[in-house]
Design an enzyme around this catalytic site. Sequence first.
Site, PDB file in Angstrom:
ATOM      1  N   SER B 302      -0.617 -10.269  -6.245  1.00 39.54           N
ATOM      2  CA  SER B 302      -0.447  -8.967  -6.869  1.00 39.54           C
ATOM      3  C   SER B 302      -1.792  -8.262  -6.997  1.00 39.54           C
ATOM      4  CB  SER B 302       0.215  -9.171  -8.235  1.00 39.54           C
ATOM      5  OG  SER B 302       0.603  -7.960  -8.795  1.00 39.54           O
ATOM      6  N   ASP B 365       9.895  -6.875  -2.042  1.00 33.53           N
ATOM      7  CA  ASP B 365       8.954  -6.610  -3.128  1.00 33.53           C
ATOM      8  C   ASP B 365       8.372  -5.219  -2.942  1.00 33.53           C
ATOM      9  OD1 ASP B 365       7.065  -6.737  -5.117  1.00 33.53           O
ATOM     10  OD2 ASP B 365       5.808  -8.236  -4.116  1.00 33.53           O
ATOM     11  N   HIS B 421       8.808 -10.191  -6.824  1.00 35.29           N
ATOM     12  CA  HIS B 421       7.344 -10.161  -6.825  1.00 35.29           C
ATOM     13  C   HIS B 421       6.756 -11.515  -7.254  1.00 35.29           C
ATOM     14  CE1 HIS B 421       3.464  -8.213  -6.968  1.00 35.29           C
ATOM     15  NE2 HIS B 421       3.289  -8.459  -8.256  1.00 35.29           N
TER      16      HIS B 421
END
Lengths: 512, 512
Positions: B302, B365, B421
């Site tokens: 991320s 995602d 995610h």
Amino acid sequence: MAIALPKIVFSLTGHGYGGEFPPKKPSPTPLLRRKNRFQGVKTVQITSVLSKTNESMASTITDLDREEQEAEEQKMRRTGTESNERRLADCWREIQGQDDWIGMLDPIDPLLRSELIRYGEMAQACYDAFDFDPFSKYCGTCRFIRRRFFDSLGLPNLGYEVTRYLYATSNINLPNFFKKSRWPKVWSRNANWIGYVAVSDDETSARLGRRDITIAWRGTVTRLEWIVDLMDFLRPISSDKIIPCPDPTVKAESGFLNLYTDKDENCRFCKYSAREQILTEIRKLIQQYSNEDLSITITGHSLGSALAILSAYDIVETGQHLTQDGRAVPVCVFSFSGPRVGNVRFKERLEGLGVKVLRVVNVHDTVPKVPGVFFNEQVPKLVQKMAEGLPWCYSHVGIELQLDHKNSPFLKDTGGPTNFHNLEAHLHLLDGYHGKGKRFMLSSKRDIALVNKAADFLKDHHLVPPFWRQDENKGMVRNHEGRWVQPERPKLDDHPTDMHHHIKQLGLTSDS
Amino acid sequence: MAIALPKIVFSLTGHGYGGEFPPKKPSPTPLLRRKNRFQGVKTVQITSVLSKTNESMASTITDLDREEQEAEEQKMRRTGTESNERRLADCWREIQGQDDWIGMLDPIDPLLRSELIRYGEMAQACYDAFDFDPFSKYCGTCRFIRRRFFDSLGLPNLGYEVTRYLYATSNINLPNFFKKSRWPKVWSRNANWIGYVAVSDDETSARLGRRDITIAWRGTVTRLEWIVDLMDFLRPISSDKIIPCPDPTVKAESGFLNLYTDKDENCRFCKYSAREQILTEIRKLIQQYSNEDLSITITGHSLGSALAILSAYDIVETGQHLTQDGRAVPVCVFSFSGPRVGNVRFKERLEGLGVKVLRVVNVHDTVPKVPGVFFNEQVPKLVQKMAEGLPWCYSHVGIELQLDHKNSPFLKDTGGPTNFHNLEAHLHLLDGYHGKGKRFMLSSKRDIALVNKAADFLKDHHLVPPFWRQDENKGMVRNHEGRWVQPERPKLDDHPTDMHHHIKQLGLTSDS
């Protein structure tokens, strides 16, 4: 009383702070009591314990409160020491309500307060031990095996042995009381653990002055919407011919009656009703200890309070509290945050039978106000009389001890109804209670962190996280292959094999 | 390479399943590798490990899937065994992207897959170790002391030593990245732990074929609204004269640049920027191991992926990856679920400098789709050219490995963006990935329970509770007085005392 005394040891003084959950409260009472009994023990021990606790206190309260608190506590210790010189073994009958606690509540008797907290902790154990997690295979059970119940809760010094786990069938409309697992294969689809029966061991019995049989009933802790459902109708206790009552006007809330008497023949845990489990167990224990002084103490919080009162009534109504030589074992209920259970006639019958009930409530809690919000023991006698026939005219029983969470400087103002109803909060309030209008001051210095165990009620500056009681990794463990799994439990405790025999003996066979 | 070999022992085979968190995956690769190296080892060990894992598999997947899975797995083991005979020590340069992973992704190279999982677990460690709890005094720190980092996470066999903890100042507008304690007195008001630098030990280095320096950056896991903020402007990397870049048209997202370069002189944890921490640490380690084969592997999930890419670029742009004798240490990024970081010029510059980036993404995602939803590397070249000057025309870098959570029969269809995610889910998807359109089949039998560690993504019938990773009693422990408290931690690790010296050496002094 035929109890071996030599095991009343001083080891209780030395430990009890080494990792138990919840902590054994450092109450000065037992220490002083022991001193009385065994003249060789010096009071210096007491001082050291107290000053230790003092230090820890300092770390949990703000500097602002501290000095004032300490001064008051020193004063309390001086006066408290004298009044605590009384031994529980000598006055347990008064503590158990022989004289309806007259003159013991305001100011509160320190021994009574410490006993209320002790029994409250035994009711709290029902929550701490209950598996609430719907993602657990064992949701709805007690998390621990019976023989290690108090040990697992970190209460090895309590001095009681659990003789029986209690189950109820969950086929009853009582929202939020029963918990069901989300998994397909579970220990039972229809049963929930609802409490236990425990008996004091020899050492504790000597301290208590009698062999104590405690019944602790689990209640509800979350989402109190269920109380609305308690506007349900009163029903004559004798209506189903399950509980014998000579007076058909004696009535109780039908939901409570169902919970207490229903069963499910197809489930090994709830094929006997809670009632059958209790009556047989009490009978068995009274026979077992027939040559000793005995007491039956029943405790419960919330819905568990209703079960405590119903079962106390039932035990005495059916004479299960009588020993073989005809002595009546005193039956006492210490209830917490309990709703009303029955009508005025129920109250009169219960009290007439000699059942003693002390109800601890927080005045801001709504649960003790139901059912019977409109017609209850507080309306004028004439209205009561007129409303008596109505199926929603309820009456509280016994004696009420009112606490007020607003008196505790440790608690937030912003708590909701769930906080006001919280059992740990009641135990905290008891600890600080000295009498109506008297200043709140912790007497045993019971750990305030316990309040937040399953609540968000302590003021922020005490630095105790809300809802902190939780298992490591939700109980998941790594198996021998290194995979994370929910461990299987040893065979769950259900009912003794001689249950049928006892039921028959009591005339409780379902075909009767 | 001056590494002592004799410590490559077989003890790895025997344990590694005794309570670590997360579990060491029972990968057949190292066993077989060892067999090659030491002819005395028999393959019988492998079989026994595999058949054991097989059993456990059976307990976690439904009967429906099982037989089919097992047949496929047997087949895989047979073919897998051959391809895995390759030793990592011989082909690590290809695994680290020397040839841009050409021909290694479809079908996926088993060694590459297992290395991606291994580095992914090192990124995951940043989450598992982070103190997210706002009611903790140490919220925002790493929960463990540096020297026991991997041990505390149950990864004692990883074979890396953490040489440095990384901090960033939280005075930056990146929602949900920084966590702050609710308590008044805390370890720092302005800093957050954001990752670590680790170096492989001798034994692992021998297995890897080089001394590996890994940088792992923490990302964000919850509430992905922050990605909207990433529509923020691109800024020339050289604009603040902090990162030297000869080309002013090379741009990166300004929020990432801030996070990487900002500092707070008043805080002992973030008085150096993440950039200063990384560059000095890399320099120090490269000097320390200058006579060995080395690699720099940077990983992150991320937002951590953005930091991984930025720091990789910076290290090479500033020549920190060069040894004293002028050798270039290969720099490779294994990133997970990362957003875009800069413009096309950034991509060209980064790749031109020889930084290798393999980005693992889940096609569902949203995070890898931002910033630059409208103008990015996927629009026609001409449009890219036209949009180049716009401050919101982004480009991904390196090579993308696309996974699809819908291919895993273990996962629910109903997960939301947070699930898509989730890093653990990516590692699970990697484990089952064999190539585009190829059937999903777990190759290392990595424990699927890990997916639900901090998510609710596994299908219910696997009986794994959602969000099961939690500390016992939120880390509360009983002190010597029996009170429940948050334990104090030993002095938190900040920065080496010779930091100023290294910064000076690099010409990074703030007064420069």
